[in-house]
Design a protein around this motif. Structure first.
Motif, mmCIF file in Angstrom:
data_model
loop_
_atom_site.group_PDB
_atom_site.id
_atom_site.type_symbol
_atom_site.label_atom_id
_atom_site.label_comp_id
_atom_site.label_asym_id
_atom_site.label_seq_id
_atom_site.Cartn_x
_atom_site.Cartn_y
_atom_site.Cartn_z
ATOM 1 N N ASP A 76 -17.255 -14.115 1.919
ATOM 2 C CA ASP A 76 -17.312 -15.534 1.564
ATOM 3 C C ASP A 76 -15.876 -16.055 1.458
ATOM 4 O OD1 ASP A 76 -17.487 -17.997 0.441
ATOM 5 O OD2 ASP A 76 -18.692 -17.396 -1.289
ATOM 6 N N PRO A 77 -15.403 -16.771 2.479
ATOM 7 C CA PRO A 77 -13.987 -17.166 2.476
ATOM 8 C C PRO A 77 -13.628 -18.135 1.350
ATOM 9 C CG PRO A 77 -15.164 -18.201 4.303
ATOM 10 C CD PRO A 77 -16.128 -17.257 3.652
ATOM 11 N N THR A 78 -14.641 -18.767 0.738
ATOM 12 C CA THR A 78 -14.307 -19.637 -0.395
ATOM 13 C C THR A 78 -13.973 -18.810 -1.637
ATOM 14 O OG1 THR A 78 -16.581 -19.866 -1.217
ATOM 15 C CG2 THR A 78 -15.863 -21.429 0.482
ATOM 16 N N GLN A 79 -14.270 -17.512 -1.575
ATOM 17 C CA GLN A 79 -13.912 -16.628 -2.685
ATOM 18 C C GLN A 79 -12.779 -15.677 -2.310
ATOM 19 O OE1 GLN A 79 -17.030 -15.479 -5.472
ATOM 20 N NE2 GLN A 79 -18.475 -15.709 -3.805
ATOM 21 N N ILE A 80 -12.879 -15.139 -1.108
ATOM 22 C CA ILE A 80 -11.912 -14.109 -0.701
ATOM 23 C C ILE A 80 -11.300 -14.464 0.652
ATOM 24 C CG2 ILE A 80 -11.665 -11.680 -0.048
ATOM 25 C CD1 ILE A 80 -13.629 -10.980 -2.207
ATOM 26 N N ALA A 81 -9.986 -14.543 0.673
ATOM 27 C CA ALA A 81 -9.267 -14.777 1.929
ATOM 28 C C ALA A 81 -8.802 -13.434 2.468
ATOM 29 C CB ALA A 81 -8.066 -15.687 1.686
ATOM 30 N N ILE A 82 -9.009 -13.232 3.764
ATOM 31 C CA ILE A 82 -8.594 -11.974 4.400
ATOM 32 C C ILE A 82 -7.558 -12.325 5.470
ATOM 33 C CG2 ILE A 82 -9.358 -9.943 5.680
ATOM 34 C CD1 ILE A 82 -12.159 -10.376 4.443
ATOM 35 N N LEU A 83 -6.346 -11.936 5.181
ATOM 36 C CA LEU A 83 -5.222 -12.366 6.018
ATOM 37 C C LEU A 83 -4.332 -11.151 6.314
ATOM 38 C CD1 LEU A 83 -4.501 -15.298 6.829
ATOM 39 C CD2 LEU A 83 -2.910 -15.335 4.916
ATOM 40 N N PRO A 84 -4.570 -10.482 7.440
ATOM 41 C CA PRO A 84 -3.725 -9.326 7.726
ATOM 42 C C PRO A 84 -2.308 -9.741 8.134
ATOM 43 C CG PRO A 84 -5.283 -9.686 9.508
ATOM 44 C CD PRO A 84 -5.592 -10.719 8.459
ATOM 45 N N MET A 85 -1.428 -8.770 8.224
ATOM 46 C CA MET A 85 -0.040 -9.078 8.605
ATOM 47 C C MET A 85 0.064 -9.382 10.094
ATOM 48 S SD MET A 85 1.539 -9.127 5.846
ATOM 49 C CE MET A 85 3.156 -9.405 6.541
ATOM 50 N N GLY A 86 -0.856 -8.855 10.870
ATOM 51 C CA GLY A 86 -0.955 -9.213 12.278
ATOM 52 C C GLY A 86 -2.414 -9.524 12.528
ATOM 53 N N PHE A 87 -2.714 -10.644 13.162
ATOM 54 C CA PHE A 87 -4.116 -11.072 13.262
ATOM 55 C C PHE A 87 -4.866 -10.417 14.416
ATOM 56 C CE2 PHE A 87 -2.468 -15.284 11.374
ATOM 57 C CZ PHE A 87 -2.490 -14.733 10.101
ATOM 58 N N CYS A 104 3.718 -12.174 14.370
ATOM 59 C CA CYS A 104 2.593 -12.888 13.783
ATOM 60 C C CYS A 104 2.890 -13.474 12.396
ATOM 61 C CB CYS A 104 1.385 -11.954 13.725
ATOM 62 S SG CYS A 104 -0.162 -12.832 13.534
ATOM 63 N N ALA A 105 3.355 -12.617 11.489
ATOM 64 C CA ALA A 105 3.545 -13.099 10.109
ATOM 65 C C ALA A 105 4.536 -14.263 10.031
ATOM 66 C CB ALA A 105 3.962 -11.955 9.200
ATOM 67 N N PRO A 106 5.724 -14.159 10.666
ATOM 68 C CA PRO A 106 6.637 -15.312 10.576
ATOM 69 C C PRO A 106 6.066 -16.573 11.215
ATOM 70 C CG PRO A 106 7.696 -13.465 11.754
ATOM 71 C CD PRO A 106 6.306 -13.022 11.359
ATOM 72 N N ALA A 107 5.255 -16.402 12.263
ATOM 73 C CA ALA A 107 4.727 -17.583 12.963
ATOM 74 C C ALA A 107 3.685 -18.317 12.124
ATOM 75 C CB ALA A 107 4.123 -17.166 14.307
ATOM 76 N N TRP A 108 2.859 -17.575 11.401
ATOM 77 C CA TRP A 108 1.691 -18.206 10.789
ATOM 78 C C TRP A 108 1.580 -18.089 9.280
ATOM 79 C CZ3 TRP A 108 -0.145 -21.567 13.851
ATOM 80 C CH2 TRP A 108 -0.250 -21.330 15.213
ATOM 81 N N ARG A 109 2.105 -17.002 8.749
ATOM 82 C CA ARG A 109 1.790 -16.690 7.347
ATOM 83 C C ARG A 109 2.284 -17.744 6.345
ATOM 84 N NH1 ARG A 109 -0.636 -12.251 6.469
ATOM 85 N NH2 ARG A 109 -0.947 -11.582 4.307
ATOM 86 N N PRO A 110 3.541 -18.170 6.429
ATOM 87 C CA PRO A 110 4.009 -19.115 5.400
ATOM 88 C C PRO A 110 3.139 -20.365 5.328
ATOM 89 C CG PRO A 110 5.856 -18.277 6.676
ATOM 90 C CD PRO A 110 4.610 -17.798 7.367
ATOM 91 N N GLU A 111 2.790 -20.906 6.491
ATOM 92 C CA GLU A 111 2.010 -22.144 6.489
ATOM 93 C C GLU A 111 0.584 -21.922 5.987
ATOM 94 O OE1 GLU A 111 1.638 -25.876 9.460
ATOM 95 O OE2 GLU A 111 2.949 -24.221 10.052
ATOM 96 N N LEU A 112 -0.022 -20.818 6.418
ATOM 97 C CA LEU A 112 -1.381 -20.529 5.939
ATOM 98 C C LEU A 112 -1.387 -20.341 4.422
ATOM 99 C CD1 LEU A 112 -2.571 -18.101 8.764
ATOM 100 C CD2 LEU A 112 -3.648 -20.293 8.174
ATOM 101 N N LEU A 113 -0.385 -19.637 3.921
ATOM 102 C CA LEU A 113 -0.352 -19.362 2.473
ATOM 103 C C LEU A 113 -0.197 -20.641 1.645
ATOM 104 C CD1 LEU A 113 1.751 -16.051 2.358
ATOM 105 C CD2 LEU A 113 -0.713 -16.320 1.973
ATOM 106 N N THR A 114 0.428 -21.650 2.203
ATOM 107 C CA THR A 114 0.573 -22.896 1.422
ATOM 108 C C THR A 114 -0.793 -23.542 1.161
ATOM 109 O OG1 THR A 114 0.836 -24.302 3.356
ATOM 110 C CG2 THR A 114 2.871 -23.420 2.377
#
Ligand code: SF4
Length: 195
Positions: A76-87, A104-114
């Protein structure tokens, strides 16, 4: 900053490191701005690449047991976010799956985490997630997990739940005897709070 849905669409169609992916891009991630727990893993393996479902493998079965949650809650993504270091699945080398693609992480992670402003507990799985989420802990995974109280209760380093780590689990009984009971309590507390 793009809206969450737009950003997610951009990630799902990403081909940034396609030339380096032997099985092609297939980003596997699950998240929603309401999520309260973040699972920061490594990268999808072959089976997850085929199904597109994160942790749809023996590692996921063990992780759900560690957290004492059902598959329904886990997915359930409204409870648990699953975000690997490489998608995307990086392919396999001589000694198992290759590391997450470094693009992957530099391209996407900072923005997704916000967009994950409700997260109260981050589970950091494996050395790549450790280097990203606990950069001040210049330790190997075992030492970082042993020192789990240092970042408690917001960030918990974990070994990879893969069956390949069975020997590690046998050698470190404190993990199941001390860390896991505390973690299960913390997961129940975080998920039990009103959203
Ligand atoms: S691994 Fe990440 S950067 Fe590479 S194609 Fe997949 S989503 Fe894009």
């Amino acid at each position: 900053m793009p809206a969450f849905a737009t950003l997610l669409r951009q990630v799902r169609t990403c081909t940034l490191c396609a030339a380096e992916l032997p099985h092609g891009p297939r980003p596997v991630l699950k998240l929603h701005p309401s999520a309260r727990i973040l699972i920061a893993g490594q990268a999808p393996g072959r089976k997850v690449h085929q199904t597109g479902v994160p942790f749809d493998d023996p590692s996921g079965d063990r992780l759900r047991t560690w957290l004492d949650i059902t598959s329904e809650t886990f997915y359930d993504p409204t409870q648990i976010a699953i975000l690997p270091m490489g998608f995307c699945y990086p392919g396999t080398g001589k000694s198992g799956d290759l590391p997450p693609r470094p693009e992957c992480a530099p391209a996407w992670r900072p923005e997704l985490l916000t967009h994950l402003k409700q997260v109260q507990l981050t589970l950091v799985i494996g050395q790549y997630a450790l280097a990203y989420h606990l950069p001040n802990r210049q330790a190997a995974v075992t030492e970082a997990v042993q020192d789990w109280k240092a970042s408690w209760p917001h960030t918990v380093p974990l070994p990879h739940p893969s069956p390949r780590n069975n020997r590690w689990l046998k050698r470190h009984p404190w993990f199941e005897e001390q860390l896991l009971p505390a973690l299960r309590g913390r997961v129940a507390e975080v998920l039990g709070q009103p959203g």
